[in-house]
Design a protein around this motif. Sequence first.
Motif, PDB file in Angstrom:
ATOM      1  N   SER A   4       0.971  -1.217   0.014  1.00  0.00           N
ATOM      2  CA  SER A   4      -0.081  -0.031  -0.236  1.00  0.00           C
ATOM      3  C   SER A   4       0.735   1.408   0.162  1.00  0.00           C
ATOM      4  O   SER A   4       0.272   2.295  -0.302  1.00  0.00           O
ATOM      5  CB  SER A   4      -1.054  -0.028   1.263  1.00  0.00           C
ATOM      6  OG  SER A   4      -0.179   0.012   2.380  1.00  0.00           O
ATOM      7  N   SER A   5       2.346   1.346   0.117  1.00  0.00           N
ATOM      8  CA  SER A   5       3.067   2.353   0.317  1.00  0.00           C
ATOM      9  C   SER A   5       3.791   2.473  -0.915  1.00  0.00           C
ATOM     10  O   SER A   5       4.311   3.707  -0.910  1.00  0.00           O
ATOM     11  CB  SER A   5       3.972   2.215   1.529  1.00  0.00           C
ATOM     12  OG  SER A   5       4.903   1.158   1.119  1.00  0.00           O
ATOM     13  N   GLN A 244      -5.841   3.632  -6.832  1.00  0.00           N
ATOM     14  CA  GLN A 244      -4.684   3.091  -5.766  1.00  0.00           C
ATOM     15  C   GLN A 244      -5.277   3.849  -4.641  1.00  0.00           C
ATOM     16  O   GLN A 244      -5.181   2.888  -3.587  1.00  0.00           O
ATOM     17  CB  GLN A 244      -3.276   3.299  -6.288  1.00  0.00           C
ATOM     18  CG  GLN A 244      -2.460   2.869  -5.016  1.00  0.00           C
ATOM     19  CD  GLN A 244      -0.952   3.108  -5.196  1.00  0.00           C
ATOM     20  OE1 GLN A 244      -0.532   4.026  -5.281  1.00  0.00           O
ATOM     21  NE2 GLN A 244      -0.116   1.952  -5.644  1.00  0.00           N
ATOM     22  N   GLN A 245      -5.347   5.010  -4.618  1.00  0.00           N
ATOM     23  CA  GLN A 245      -5.842   5.755  -3.183  1.00  0.00           C
ATOM     24  C   GLN A 245      -7.214   5.002  -3.004  1.00  0.00           C
ATOM     25  O   GLN A 245      -7.233   5.168  -1.600  1.00  0.00           O
ATOM     26  CB  GLN A 245      -5.947   7.100  -3.850  1.00  0.00           C
ATOM     27  CG  GLN A 245      -6.132   7.761  -2.513  1.00  0.00           C
ATOM     28  CD  GLN A 245      -5.818   9.495  -2.871  1.00  0.00           C
ATOM     29  OE1 GLN A 245      -5.828   9.924  -4.071  1.00  0.00           O
ATOM     30  NE2 GLN A 245      -5.772  10.470  -1.650  1.00  0.00           N
ATOM     31  N   ARG A 248      -6.710   1.809  -1.206  1.00  0.00           N
ATOM     32  CA  ARG A 248      -6.074   1.953   0.223  1.00  0.00           C
ATOM     33  C   ARG A 248      -6.996   2.332   1.235  1.00  0.00           C
ATOM     34  O   ARG A 248      -7.218   2.000   2.414  1.00  0.00           O
ATOM     35  CB  ARG A 248      -5.157   3.278   0.047  1.00  0.00           C
ATOM     36  CG  ARG A 248      -3.700   2.745  -0.609  1.00  0.00           C
ATOM     37  CD  ARG A 248      -2.796   3.877  -0.790  1.00  0.00           C
ATOM     38  NE  ARG A 248      -1.394   3.478  -1.490  1.00  0.00           N
ATOM     39  CZ  ARG A 248      -0.503   4.366  -1.747  1.00  0.00           C
ATOM     40  NH1 ARG A 248      -0.675   5.661  -1.363  1.00  0.00           N
ATOM     41  NH2 ARG A 248       0.525   3.938  -2.454  1.00  0.00           N
ATOM     42  N   ARG A 251      -9.174  -0.278   2.080  1.00  0.00           N
ATOM     43  CA  ARG A 251      -8.415  -1.246   3.111  1.00  0.00           C
ATOM     44  C   ARG A 251      -8.552  -0.724   4.586  1.00  0.00           C
ATOM     45  O   ARG A 251      -8.512  -1.486   5.652  1.00  0.00           O
ATOM     46  CB  ARG A 251      -7.152  -1.518   2.461  1.00  0.00           C
ATOM     47  CG  ARG A 251      -7.203  -2.605   1.422  1.00  0.00           C
ATOM     48  CD  ARG A 251      -5.771  -3.082   1.341  1.00  0.00           C
ATOM     49  NE  ARG A 251      -4.917  -2.147   0.921  1.00  0.00           N
ATOM     50  CZ  ARG A 251      -4.662  -1.829  -0.432  1.00  0.00           C
ATOM     51  NH1 ARG A 251      -4.929  -2.507  -1.278  1.00  0.00           N
ATOM     52  NH2 ARG A 251      -3.612  -0.940  -0.711  1.00  0.00           N
ATOM     53  N   SER A 252      -8.383   0.552   4.660  1.00  0.00           N
ATOM     54  CA  SER A 252      -8.288   1.152   5.831  1.00  0.00           C
ATOM     55  C   SER A 252      -9.701   1.475   6.757  1.00  0.00           C
ATOM     56  O   SER A 252      -9.918   1.415   7.935  1.00  0.00           O
ATOM     57  CB  SER A 252      -7.594   2.574   6.063  1.00  0.00           C
ATOM     58  OG  SER A 252      -8.418   3.271   5.053  1.00  0.00           O
TER      59      SER A 252
END
Length: 252
Positions: A4-5, A244-245, A248, A251-252
């Motif tokens: 994710s980074s 992608q953002q 993320r 997922r959070s």
Amino acid sequence: PEQSSTRLHIVGWSLGGMVAQELGLMLMDRGIPPTSLALACTHSGGWRLLPPLSSFPILLKVAMSLSTEARIESVLPLHHTDDFLNQAPPDTPDTAQLHLEAEESQRSSSAAANGSSSTRRRYRRAESSRELLSGMYQRRSPFDGGLWKFMPGVIGQLLATTTHYVSPARLRRLGSPAGPRCVVVSAGRDRLIDPRHSHALAECLGGDAQLFEFSPNGHMVNMERPSEFNLILRNHFYRAATEQQQKRAERS
């Protein structure tokens, strides 16, 4: 780093596109897939390594050229269409940089010939893309001097090209939701990479892979159509980064 980074956009052109395919798969194996992958005027290898049959006489002429000037004259049609080479250079930042390089090169040559930098001829701007690119090629390897000096690099590139192969199964993995967002760019009048192979590459990637074809252009489509090509990349990067953002955030 955690998956994710990462935010990595890979662009590969011709042989660089072959390297980019392997790099993308290698990063996926390590759990850090790139954000996006752009493959321009390239193919997946195997039997597709052969250029269009119509290009073989030109390739033979390049190989048999004894002088730098003859080699450049032979290779330019492999990279660009005759329409582009015969027209006036486009008004772009890249063209301005080429004019600057040519002017500086001419001044250096004049100073060396006269033993002083005070004697300088007036720089005459190139009137066609062929003239401008000929000057650029002459200042850059492997056209500066004898070809034999660059044979290790030439042989290395040929070996890399002929041994490259990414199977359909590996391409499908590269284009899967777990991989990067992919875009393929093809040139309809490419004399080095048959555009049908770029189409096959996009088809094998599947998923959301996009295909853009510049039908009237040659291998160096980024120079022939810089604005349109760069717009494709900018939109591709933005869309991939946005997706992608969003992932993320989910997922959070």
